[in-house]
Motif scaffolding. Sequence first.
Motif, PDB file in Angstrom:
ATOM      1  N   ASP A  89       0.733  -1.245  -0.178  1.00  0.00           N
ATOM      2  CA  ASP A  89       0.333   0.110   0.007  1.00  0.00           C
ATOM      3  C   ASP A  89       1.241   1.657   0.076  1.00  0.00           C
ATOM      4  O   ASP A  89       2.336   1.244   0.342  1.00  0.00           O
ATOM      5  N   ASP A  90       0.799   2.700   0.163  1.00  0.00           N
ATOM      6  CA  ASP A  90       1.086   3.643  -0.315  1.00  0.00           C
ATOM      7  C   ASP A  90       1.339   3.909   1.012  1.00  0.00           C
ATOM      8  O   ASP A  90       3.042   5.476   0.922  1.00  0.00           O
ATOM      9  N   ASP A  91       0.493   3.801   2.201  1.00  0.00           N
ATOM     10  CA  ASP A  91       1.370   4.059   3.154  1.00  0.00           C
ATOM     11  C   ASP A  91       3.071   3.312   3.612  1.00  0.00           C
ATOM     12  O   ASP A  91       3.748   3.994   4.116  1.00  0.00           O
ATOM     13  N   GLN A  92       3.318   2.156   3.100  1.00  0.00           N
ATOM     14  CA  GLN A  92       4.508   1.166   3.297  1.00  0.00           C
ATOM     15  C   GLN A  92       5.156   2.122   2.277  1.00  0.00           C
ATOM     16  O   GLN A  92       6.783   1.894   2.394  1.00  0.00           O
ATOM     17  N   LEU A  93       5.158   1.936   1.248  1.00  0.00           N
ATOM     18  CA  LEU A  93       5.944   2.177   0.156  1.00  0.00           C
ATOM     19  C   LEU A  93       6.302   4.269   0.540  1.00  0.00           C
ATOM     20  O   LEU A  93       7.633   4.567   0.921  1.00  0.00           O
ATOM     21  N   GLN A  94       5.416   4.378   1.009  1.00  0.00           N
ATOM     22  CA  GLN A  94       5.721   5.715   1.681  1.00  0.00           C
ATOM     23  C   GLN A  94       6.832   5.992   3.209  1.00  0.00           C
ATOM     24  O   GLN A  94       7.815   7.218   2.727  1.00  0.00           O
ATOM     25  N   LEU A  95       6.868   5.462   3.847  1.00  0.00           N
ATOM     26  CA  LEU A  95       7.570   4.852   4.762  1.00  0.00           C
ATOM     27  C   LEU A  95       9.041   4.971   4.300  1.00  0.00           C
ATOM     28  O   LEU A  95       9.810   5.418   4.400  1.00  0.00           O
ATOM     29  N   TRP A  96       9.113   4.381   3.258  1.00  0.00           N
ATOM     30  CA  TRP A  96      10.703   3.755   2.385  1.00  0.00           C
ATOM     31  C   TRP A  96      10.741   4.971   1.851  1.00  0.00           C
ATOM     32  O   TRP A  96      11.836   5.111   2.454  1.00  0.00           O
ATOM     33  N   VAL A  97      10.614   4.838   0.792  1.00  0.00           N
ATOM     34  CA  VAL A  97      10.208   6.681   0.121  1.00  0.00           C
ATOM     35  C   VAL A  97      10.947   7.627   1.204  1.00  0.00           C
ATOM     36  O   VAL A  97      12.436   8.150   1.065  1.00  0.00           O
ATOM     37  N   ASP A  98      10.337   7.804   2.709  1.00  0.00           N
ATOM     38  CA  ASP A  98      10.627   8.902   2.976  1.00  0.00           C
ATOM     39  C   ASP A  98      12.319   8.488   4.108  1.00  0.00           C
ATOM     40  O   ASP A  98      12.949   9.352   3.706  1.00  0.00           O
ATOM     41  N   ARG A  99      12.212   7.265   4.357  1.00  0.00           N
ATOM     42  CA  ARG A  99      13.500   6.941   5.255  1.00  0.00           C
ATOM     43  C   ARG A  99      14.678   7.038   3.742  1.00  0.00           C
ATOM     44  O   ARG A  99      15.600   7.809   4.591  1.00  0.00           O
ATOM     45  N   GLY A 100      14.546   6.836   2.808  1.00  0.00           N
ATOM     46  CA  GLY A 100      15.547   7.211   1.678  1.00  0.00           C
ATOM     47  C   GLY A 100      16.028   8.555   1.122  1.00  0.00           C
ATOM     48  O   GLY A 100      17.670   8.714   1.500  1.00  0.00           O
ATOM     49  N   VAL A 101      14.873   9.429   1.278  1.00  0.00           N
ATOM     50  CA  VAL A 101      15.350  10.166   0.946  1.00  0.00           C
ATOM     51  C   VAL A 101      15.447  11.205   1.985  1.00  0.00           C
ATOM     52  O   VAL A 101      16.175  12.396   2.173  1.00  0.00           O
ATOM     53  N   ALA A 102      15.245  10.877   3.434  1.00  0.00           N
ATOM     54  CA  ALA A 102      15.570  11.751   4.095  1.00  0.00           C
ATOM     55  C   ALA A 102      16.828  11.646   4.605  1.00  0.00           C
ATOM     56  O   ALA A 102      17.847  12.493   5.547  1.00  0.00           O
ATOM     57  N   PHE A 103      17.892  10.391   4.502  1.00  0.00           N
ATOM     58  CA  PHE A 103      19.097  10.309   4.626  1.00  0.00           C
ATOM     59  C   PHE A 103      19.431  10.698   3.276  1.00  0.00           C
ATOM     60  O   PHE A 103      21.001  12.017   3.820  1.00  0.00           O
ATOM     61  N   VAL A 104      19.964  10.838   2.038  1.00  0.00           N
ATOM     62  CA  VAL A 104      20.446  12.030   1.784  1.00  0.00           C
ATOM     63  C   VAL A 104      20.466  13.211   1.278  1.00  0.00           C
ATOM     64  O   VAL A 104      21.414  13.795   1.214  1.00  0.00           O
ATOM     65  N   ARG A 105      19.128  13.857   1.926  1.00  0.00           N
ATOM     66  CA  ARG A 105      19.384  15.047   2.859  1.00  0.00           C
ATOM     67  C   ARG A 105      20.162  15.250   3.717  1.00  0.00           C
ATOM     68  O   ARG A 105      20.855  16.468   4.096  1.00  0.00           O
ATOM     69  N   THR A 106      20.709  14.494   4.572  1.00  0.00           N
ATOM     70  CA  THR A 106      21.508  14.740   5.131  1.00  0.00           C
ATOM     71  C   THR A 106      23.824  15.060   4.216  1.00  0.00           C
ATOM     72  O   THR A 106      23.946  15.142   5.169  1.00  0.00           O
ATOM     73  N   LEU A 107      23.324  14.540   3.112  1.00  0.00           N
ATOM     74  CA  LEU A 107      24.720  14.425   2.282  1.00  0.00           C
ATOM     75  C   LEU A 107      24.626  15.466   1.540  1.00  0.00           C
ATOM     76  O   LEU A 107      23.662  16.092   1.027  1.00  0.00           O
ATOM     77  N   PRO A 108      26.337  15.757   1.719  1.00  0.00           N
ATOM     78  CA  PRO A 108      25.985  17.760   0.745  1.00  0.00           C
ATOM     79  C   PRO A 108      25.652  17.251  -0.138  1.00  0.00           C
ATOM     80  O   PRO A 108      25.707  16.167  -1.020  1.00  0.00           O
ATOM     81  N   PRO A 109      25.189  18.472  -1.366  1.00  0.00           N
ATOM     82  CA  PRO A 109      24.728  18.345  -2.573  1.00  0.00           C
ATOM     83  C   PRO A 109      26.177  17.929  -3.491  1.00  0.00           C
ATOM     84  O   PRO A 109      27.355  18.587  -3.139  1.00  0.00           O
ATOM     85  N   LYS A 110      25.285  16.864  -4.679  1.00  0.00           N
ATOM     86  CA  LYS A 110      26.206  16.755  -5.745  1.00  0.00           C
ATOM     87  C   LYS A 110      26.994  17.944  -6.548  1.00  0.00           C
ATOM     88  O   LYS A 110      25.422  18.646  -7.008  1.00  0.00           O
TER      89      LYS A 110
END
Length: 110
Positions: A89-110
Motif C-alpha cells: 500500500d502507499d503508506d508502506q511505500l511512503q515510509l521507505w521513500v521517506d527514509r531514503g530521502v531523509a538520509f540523502v538530505r543529510t549528505l552534501p549536494p553533488k
Amino acid sequence: MAYDEELAQRIHDLLDGEPGVTSKKMFGGLGFMVDGHMAVAAGSQGSLMVRADPADGAEWADGTSVTPMEMRGRPMSGWLLVASDALADDDQLQLWVDRGVAFVRTLPPK
C-alpha cells in the motif's frame, strides 16, 4: 530485467513537488535522485532499493522482506532491498521513500 514501471510511477507520484528530485535509468532500474544522490530506485519484480544510514539499515532489515542489498554477490553498505510484499500500500511505500530521502538530505549536494 527492466524495472517495475508501476512502482516507478508510484514513487514519482510520492516525490512530485519534492525539491531537487530527478530520475535516472541505471543498473536496470529507475533511480530517484535528491540533490544528485540516489535515494530510492524501482527495481524489477516490484522491489525497491533504499539508501539508508548503515546503522539504521541493520535495524530495519528483517531478513525476509527487507534485506541488505547485494550486487554481484557483495553486500552494499547503506543500501536495502525492500520486497514488493512490503510495499503493497502507499503508506508502506511512503515510509521507505521517506527514509531514503531523509538520509540523502543529510549528505552534501553533488
